[in-house]
Write a protein that holds these residues in place. Structure first.
Motif, PDB file in Angstrom:
ATOM      1  N   GLY A 131       0.823  -1.207   0.000  1.00 60.66           N
ATOM      2  CA  GLY A 131       0.000   0.000   0.000  1.00 60.66           C
ATOM      3  C   GLY A 131       0.857   1.257   0.000  1.00 60.66           C
ATOM      4  N   LEU A 132       0.646   2.097   1.029  1.00 63.61           N
ATOM      5  CA  LEU A 132       1.395   3.347   1.151  1.00 63.61           C
ATOM      6  C   LEU A 132       2.661   3.191   1.980  1.00 63.61           C
ATOM      7  CD1 LEU A 132      -1.601   5.798   1.797  1.00 63.61           C
ATOM      8  CD2 LEU A 132      -0.389   5.410  -0.370  1.00 63.61           C
ATOM      9  N   GLY A 133       3.023   1.961   2.303  1.00 61.74           N
ATOM     10  CA  GLY A 133       4.194   1.713   3.134  1.00 61.74           C
ATOM     11  C   GLY A 133       5.482   2.215   2.499  1.00 61.74           C
ATOM     12  N   LEU A 134       6.383   2.747   3.328  1.00 61.66           N
ATOM     13  CA  LEU A 134       7.640   3.302   2.841  1.00 61.66           C
ATOM     14  C   LEU A 134       8.728   2.254   2.677  1.00 61.66           C
ATOM     15  CD1 LEU A 134       7.749   6.592   4.979  1.00 61.66           C
ATOM     16  CD2 LEU A 134       6.887   6.263   2.652  1.00 61.66           C
ATOM     17  N   GLY A 135       8.511   1.058   3.215  1.00 62.53           N
ATOM     18  CA  GLY A 135       9.453  -0.033   3.013  1.00 62.53           C
ATOM     19  C   GLY A 135      10.794   0.147   3.691  1.00 62.53           C
ATOM     20  N   MET A 136      10.817   0.726   4.867  1.00 64.13           N
ATOM     21  CA  MET A 136      12.086   0.911   5.593  1.00 64.13           C
ATOM     22  C   MET A 136      12.574  -0.380   6.252  1.00 64.13           C
ATOM     23  SD  MET A 136      11.432   4.555   7.512  1.00 64.13           S
ATOM     24  CE  MET A 136      11.142   6.065   6.572  1.00 64.13           C
ATOM     25  N   TYR A 139       7.305  -4.059  16.636  1.00 66.05           N
ATOM     26  CA  TYR A 139       6.715  -4.040  15.300  1.00 66.05           C
ATOM     27  C   TYR A 139       7.504  -3.188  14.305  1.00 66.05           C
ATOM     28  CZ  TYR A 139       2.426  -6.361  16.833  1.00 66.05           C
ATOM     29  OH  TYR A 139       1.515  -7.268  17.307  1.00 66.05           O
ATOM     30  N   THR A 140       8.371  -2.315  14.779  1.00 68.84           N
ATOM     31  CA  THR A 140       9.019  -1.368  13.869  1.00 68.84           C
ATOM     32  C   THR A 140      10.549  -1.456  13.876  1.00 68.84           C
ATOM     33  OG1 THR A 140       8.903   0.319  15.612  1.00 68.84           O
ATOM     34  CG2 THR A 140       7.142   0.305  13.972  1.00 68.84           C
ATOM     35  N   MET A 155      16.095   1.161  12.996  1.00 75.10           N
ATOM     36  CA  MET A 155      16.076   2.191  14.026  1.00 75.10           C
ATOM     37  C   MET A 155      15.298   3.411  13.577  1.00 75.10           C
ATOM     38  SD  MET A 155      19.721   2.292  15.972  1.00 75.10           S
ATOM     39  CE  MET A 155      18.988   3.524  17.029  1.00 75.10           C
ATOM     40  N   ILE A 156      15.406   3.759  12.293  1.00 75.46           N
ATOM     41  CA  ILE A 156      14.717   4.951  11.813  1.00 75.46           C
ATOM     42  C   ILE A 156      13.209   4.731  11.816  1.00 75.46           C
ATOM     43  CG2 ILE A 156      14.928   4.243   9.389  1.00 75.46           C
ATOM     44  CD1 ILE A 156      15.023   7.830  10.832  1.00 75.46           C
ATOM     45  N   ALA A 157      12.744   3.517  11.483  1.00 78.37           N
ATOM     46  CA  ALA A 157      11.310   3.222  11.534  1.00 78.37           C
ATOM     47  C   ALA A 157      10.796   3.270  12.966  1.00 78.37           C
ATOM     48  CB  ALA A 157      11.033   1.851  10.914  1.00 78.37           C
ATOM     49  N   GLY A 158      11.573   2.700  13.899  1.00 75.03           N
ATOM     50  CA  GLY A 158      11.178   2.747  15.303  1.00 75.03           C
ATOM     51  C   GLY A 158      11.182   4.155  15.857  1.00 75.03           C
ATOM     52  N   SER A 159      12.192   4.940  15.492  1.00 69.92           N
ATOM     53  CA  SER A 159      12.297   6.306  16.001  1.00 69.92           C
ATOM     54  C   SER A 159      11.189   7.194  15.460  1.00 69.92           C
ATOM     55  CB  SER A 159      13.672   6.896  15.633  1.00 69.92           C
ATOM     56  OG  SER A 159      14.719   6.153  16.235  1.00 69.92           O
ATOM     57  N   LEU A 160      10.829   7.019  14.195  1.00 66.90           N
ATOM     58  CA  LEU A 160       9.730   7.795  13.616  1.00 66.90           C
ATOM     59  C   LEU A 160       8.404   7.455  14.306  1.00 66.90           C
ATOM     60  CD1 LEU A 160      10.681   7.632   9.833  1.00 66.90           C
ATOM     61  CD2 LEU A 160      10.550   9.698  11.222  1.00 66.90           C
ATOM     62  N   THR A 161       8.207   6.183  14.599  1.00 68.06           N
ATOM     63  CA  THR A 161       6.990   5.772  15.298  1.00 68.06           C
ATOM     64  C   THR A 161       6.941   6.364  16.705  1.00 68.06           C
ATOM     65  OG1 THR A 161       6.986   3.691  14.059  1.00 68.06           O
ATOM     66  CG2 THR A 161       5.624   3.789  16.039  1.00 68.06           C
ATOM     67  N   LEU A 162       8.067   6.322  17.410  1.00 62.79           N
ATOM     68  CA  LEU A 162       8.121   6.899  18.752  1.00 62.79           C
ATOM     69  C   LEU A 162       7.949   8.416  18.712  1.00 62.79           C
ATOM     70  CD1 LEU A 162      11.012   4.875  20.434  1.00 62.79           C
ATOM     71  CD2 LEU A 162       8.560   4.660  20.832  1.00 62.79           C
TER      72      LEU A 162
END
Length: 271
Positions: free
Chosen positions: A121-126, A207-208, A130-137
């Motif tokens: 879908g609209l997923g960025l595919g990271m 999850y991230t 760490m960057i995916a986890g940090s963006l979520t946090l």
């Protein structure tokens, strides 16, 4: 009439301290005897189950998350308190931040997984990183930073800002030279609350950011925070004693962060 309420408040206060003390004492009693030199090895393996990669990953996560969230949160609060005139818009933003702050962390984790980690879908595919986890946090702590910063700014005496403007300072100069320094104590309080949530978060990071127990060499690599490390050890059932030891070290880690944060806060506010 006031004495029963006084005794009730005292009882609840002591009860809260007692419960906290029992939990901390239990963790210390169960964890301290299981602390070993292997826990402080820089390289993780199934024998030493070292926490050092997780400590380093947690520090990196705190720094990256705050770098992302602080500018957005602080400038949003400045706009809401100093520039926004539409009361409906202000109430809408405040209502949204309150809703976001009450959402369970697992929901943020699922959102981060679908939007940052996967390519569907609209997923960025990271991927798990760490960057995916940090963006979520960063999304998780943003409501806390916005609300605490806005409340801190609103508590500043408006006469100080008026005096600054009367002396010829521009509005932006007044905000950065007068308002923000006066509100710094409250702003730092929000930052410390956000830091505590980052350190204690596990569900969203599973999850991230993933559960790779190695020191990350890049933002795109998977890592394991301290809270996730403790969860994994306890859930596996093979290193429960080491999980208790990790809990003790997590308490020490939080205390050290709070101590350093308090010292920095006192220097910044000039106390």
């Amino acid at each position: 009439m006031t004495k029963p309420y006084k005794y009730l408040i005292m009882f609840l206060t002591y009860l809260g301290f007692a419960i906290s003390g029992i939990i901390i004492a239990y963790i210390i009693i169960k964890g301290v005897p299981n602390i070993s030199p292997g826990l402080f090895s820089l390289k993780y393996n199934s024998e030493n189950v070292s926490i050092m990669p997780s400590v380093i990953a947690t520090l990196f996560t705190i720094i990256i998350t705050l770098i992302i969230s602080l500018p957005v949160g602080i400038f949003t609060a400045i706009y809401l308190s100093q520039y926004a005139k539409n009361k409906v818009f202000i109430k809408l933003v405040r209502f949204s931040t309150e809703i976001l702050s009450s959402i369970p962390s697992i929901v943020y984790g699922l959102f981060g997984y679908l939007f940052f980690v996967t390519r569907q879908g609209l997923g960025l595919g990271m991927g798990y990183s760490m960057i995916a986890g940090s963006l979520t946090l960063a999304i998780m702590v943003l409501p806390t930073i916005i609300r605490t910063t806005e409340e801190a700014i609103l508590t500043v005496n408006p006469l100080q800002a008026h005096a600054s403007l009367a002396l010829g300072a521009t509005k932006i100069q007044t905000i950065f030279k007068v308002v923000l320094p006066e509100a710094m104590d409250g702003i730092l309080g929000g930052i410390f609350l956000s830091t505590g949530r980052i350190v204690g978060e596990s569900a969203a990071l599973i999850y991230t950011m993933g559960t790779e127990p190695q020191i990350p060499k890049a933002l795109g690599e998977s890592a394991r925070s301290l809270a996730v490390h403790m969860y994994v050890l306890s859930s596996e059932g093979l290193h429960v004693n080491e999980a208790y030891a990790t809990a003790v070290l997590l308490l020490v880690f939080v205390l050290v962060i709070n101590f350093v944060s308090t010292k920095i806060s006192k220097k910044l506010v000039g106390n």
